[in-house]
Design a protein around this motif. Structure first.
Motif, short mmCIF file in Angstrom:
data_model
loop_
_atom_site.label_atom_id
_atom_site.label_comp_id
_atom_site.label_asym_id
_atom_site.label_seq_id
_atom_site.Cartn_x
_atom_site.Cartn_y
_atom_site.Cartn_z
N LEU A 1 5.28 4.81 2.50
CA LEU A 1 5.73 5.98 3.26
C LEU A 1 6.45 5.55 4.54
CD1 LEU A 1 2.55 8.19 2.85
CD2 LEU A 1 4.83 8.78 2.00
N SER B 1 1.00 5.24 -3.89
CA SER B 1 -0.09 4.33 -3.60
C SER B 1 -0.62 3.86 -4.94
CB SER B 1 -1.21 5.03 -2.85
OG SER B 1 -2.38 4.22 -2.88
N SER C 1 0.85 -1.20 0.00
CA SER C 1 0.00 0.00 0.00
C SER C 1 0.88 1.24 0.00
CB SER C 1 -0.90 0.04 1.24
OG SER C 1 -0.13 0.31 2.40
N THR D 1 0.56 3.58 2.23
CA THR D 1 0.90 3.81 3.64
C THR D 1 2.17 3.06 3.99
OG1 THR D 1 -1.48 3.91 4.06
CG2 THR D 1 -0.04 3.76 5.99
N ASN E 1 -3.56 1.94 -4.86
CA ASN E 1 -4.87 1.35 -4.55
C ASN E 1 -5.83 1.66 -5.69
OD1 ASN E 1 -6.61 3.60 -4.09
ND2 ASN E 1 -5.84 3.84 -2.01
N GLU F 1 -5.27 -3.36 -3.27
CA GLU F 1 -4.28 -2.52 -2.59
C GLU F 1 -2.88 -2.81 -3.15
OE1 GLU F 1 -5.29 -0.43 -0.27
OE2 GLU F 1 -6.99 -1.29 0.81
N ALA F 2 -2.11 -1.75 -3.34
CA ALA F 2 -0.70 -1.90 -3.75
C ALA F 2 0.00 -0.56 -3.61
CB ALA F 2 -0.60 -2.39 -5.20
N SER G 1 -3.45 16.52 3.52
CA SER G 1 -3.22 15.27 2.80
C SER G 1 -4.15 14.23 3.40
CB SER G 1 -1.77 14.81 2.95
OG SER G 1 -1.54 13.59 2.27
N ASP H 1 5.65 12.16 -1.22
CA ASP H 1 4.40 11.41 -1.22
C ASP H 1 3.74 11.70 -2.57
OD1 ASP H 1 1.86 10.39 -1.06
OD2 ASP H 1 1.52 11.03 1.01
N LYS I 1 -6.41 5.16 -7.22
CA LYS I 1 -5.31 6.02 -7.68
C LYS I 1 -5.15 5.98 -9.20
CE LYS I 1 -4.89 7.51 -3.71
NZ LYS I 1 -4.10 7.24 -2.52
N THR J 1 -0.39 9.95 5.40
CA THR J 1 0.91 10.64 5.38
C THR J 1 1.39 10.88 6.81
OG1 THR J 1 0.15 11.77 3.37
CG2 THR J 1 2.12 12.65 4.45
N ALA K 1 1.62 9.68 -4.03
CA ALA K 1 0.50 8.74 -4.11
C ALA K 1 -0.54 9.17 -5.14
CB ALA K 1 -0.16 8.60 -2.74
N GLN K 2 -0.71 10.50 -5.29
CA GLN K 2 -1.78 10.99 -6.16
C GLN K 2 -1.25 11.44 -7.51
OE1 GLN K 2 -4.06 13.94 -3.98
NE2 GLN K 2 -4.60 12.47 -2.39
#
Ligand SMILES: *Cc1c(COP(=O)(O)O)cnc(C)c1O
Length: 373
Positions: free
Chosen positions: A64, A180, A59, A61, A182, A192-193, A85, A156, A185, A89, A158-159
């Motif tokens: 991070l 991320s 994930s 999370t 997931n 999840e990944a 965020s 981060d 995303k 985070t 992720a997005q």
């Protein structure tokens, strides 16, 4: 008309077949944990992010948390980050034992480099910027600050998979970049990944150990870790989905372009700078946020507030972070609203969202920044 915020069904027949083939291959070889697809996935992600290595994890999370652990962040250390965020985070920082320190954002919703400089103390170890909404932070400036202060940077991202700034992709600026993957995303798995990207081989070996309980040769535990392996099945499906990612991202950017062109007179829109913004969320800001949000929902448009609570003000952290100097984040968190933005939106649905927002302002004879009465 109904406009869902996201539509996670796989409607492309071609993609569906590629995904089912990927699953079938894994079921046949049976190496379900750290199978050959994991390494292939890691090579693919590293190349896409212009980095030497990638480590697949379970994930964002975990990405991070492990990135900070690999840098030996722990009790007594401070990590400078944004208040705006997803709570992940902050949780990742706190789980290492370090203390998060919040630097205010700019009106673009990203951390303000000037405020980072003010937040640095002798205990600061890492700067952790978040490319919020899929729009990249001022990375050249942030890296300059890190170099002059002797700090590490963990992005981060992720997005922001696929966002670029000065020909450098998100995740390629910091010492480590975290994603991320997931289902929500941009480059998404089917569950999840996540992944961490980097250039340093020693840190990479450390991450490979940390993601499997800190073991060396999968037997002897050298330092406390967790199990954070990515599933072979998710890695295989993401290899199958990767060739479709560019078109998917282009669809997000095209929808964003229509919104910004049509709505800029009424609300504050993200700019059309399609290079360093992939519009993972299409987040407008308006002082009329709550009224507009209700109006859209009443009209079948699933808009969302990502995220309604600044990280230090979540219940778990309440009363622990008092007297924070974050006026811009405090103002903007009441104004943010995410419009439906995804690759399965039809032109008619986008038009309907635009017309409905225009109607909201027309009905009330309101201007973009008029005071609510
Ligand atoms: C999604 C997200 C995460 C966490 O990723 P998970 O895969 O859900 O654990 C972290 N940071 C940001 C900015 C995110 O959007």
């Amino acid at each position: 008309m109904k406009v869902p915020y996201r539509d996670l069904r796989v409607t492309s027949e071609e993609l569906r077949v590629d995904l089912l083939d990927a699953v079938d291959r894994v079921l046949r070889h049976g190496r379900l944990l750290l199978g050959p697809e994991v390494e292939h996935f890691e090579e693919m992600v590293a190349a896409a992010c212009h980095r030497r290595f990638a480590v697949g994890v379970g994930s964002g999370t975990q990405a991070l948390y492990l990135a900070l652990r690999a840098l030996e962040v722990g009790p007594g250390d401070e990590v400078v980050t944004t208040p705006m965020s997803w709570i992940s985070t902050m949780n990742a920082i706190v789980l290492t034992g370090a203390r998060p320190v919040f630097a205010d954002i700019r009106h673009d919703l990203n951390i303000d480099p000037e405020k980072i400089i003010e937040a640095v103390t002798p205990d600061t170890k890492v700067i952790l910027p978040v490319h919020f909404t899929g729009r990249m932070c001022q990375m050249a400036q942030i890296m300059d600050i890190a170099h002059s202060e002797g700090l590490h940077v963990v992005e981060d991202a992720a997005q922001a998979f696929g966002a670029m700034q000065n020909d450098k992709p998100a995740g390629s600026y910091g010492h480590l970049g975290c994603f991320s993957m997931n289902t929500m995303k941009m480059f998404s798995s089917y569950g999840e990944a996540g992944a961490i990207v980097l250039n340093d081989r020693t840190l990479c070996d450390r991450l490979l150990s940390l993601r499997y309980n800190g073991t060396v040769n999968k037997e002897d535990c050298h330092e406390v870790g967790i199990n954070a392996r990515i599933d072979t099945l998710q890695a295989a499906m993401m290899i199958g989905a990767f060739p479709y990612l560019e078109a998917k991202t282009a669809a997000f950017i095209a929808a964003a372009a229509r919104y910004t062109t049509e709505l800029s007179d009424l609300v504050d829109c993200p700019p059309l700078d399609g290079s360093h913004h992939i519009y993972y969320t299409y987040t407008i800001t308006t002082p009329h946020r709550d009224l507009l949000h209700n109006f859209l929902v009443e009209h079948g448009i699933e808009s969302k507030i990502y995220h309604p609570i600044l990280m230090p003000y979540h219940t778990a952290y309440r009363n622990k972070y008092l007297g924070l100097d974050i006026p811009v984040a405090t103002k903007m968190v009441k104004r943010i609203l995410c419009l439906p933005n995804h690759d399965q939106l039809s032109d008619d649905q986008i038009s309907y969202v635009i017309e409905t927002i225009k109607k909201f302002f027309d009905d009330r004879k309101m201007q973009r920044n008029s005071v609510i009465t």
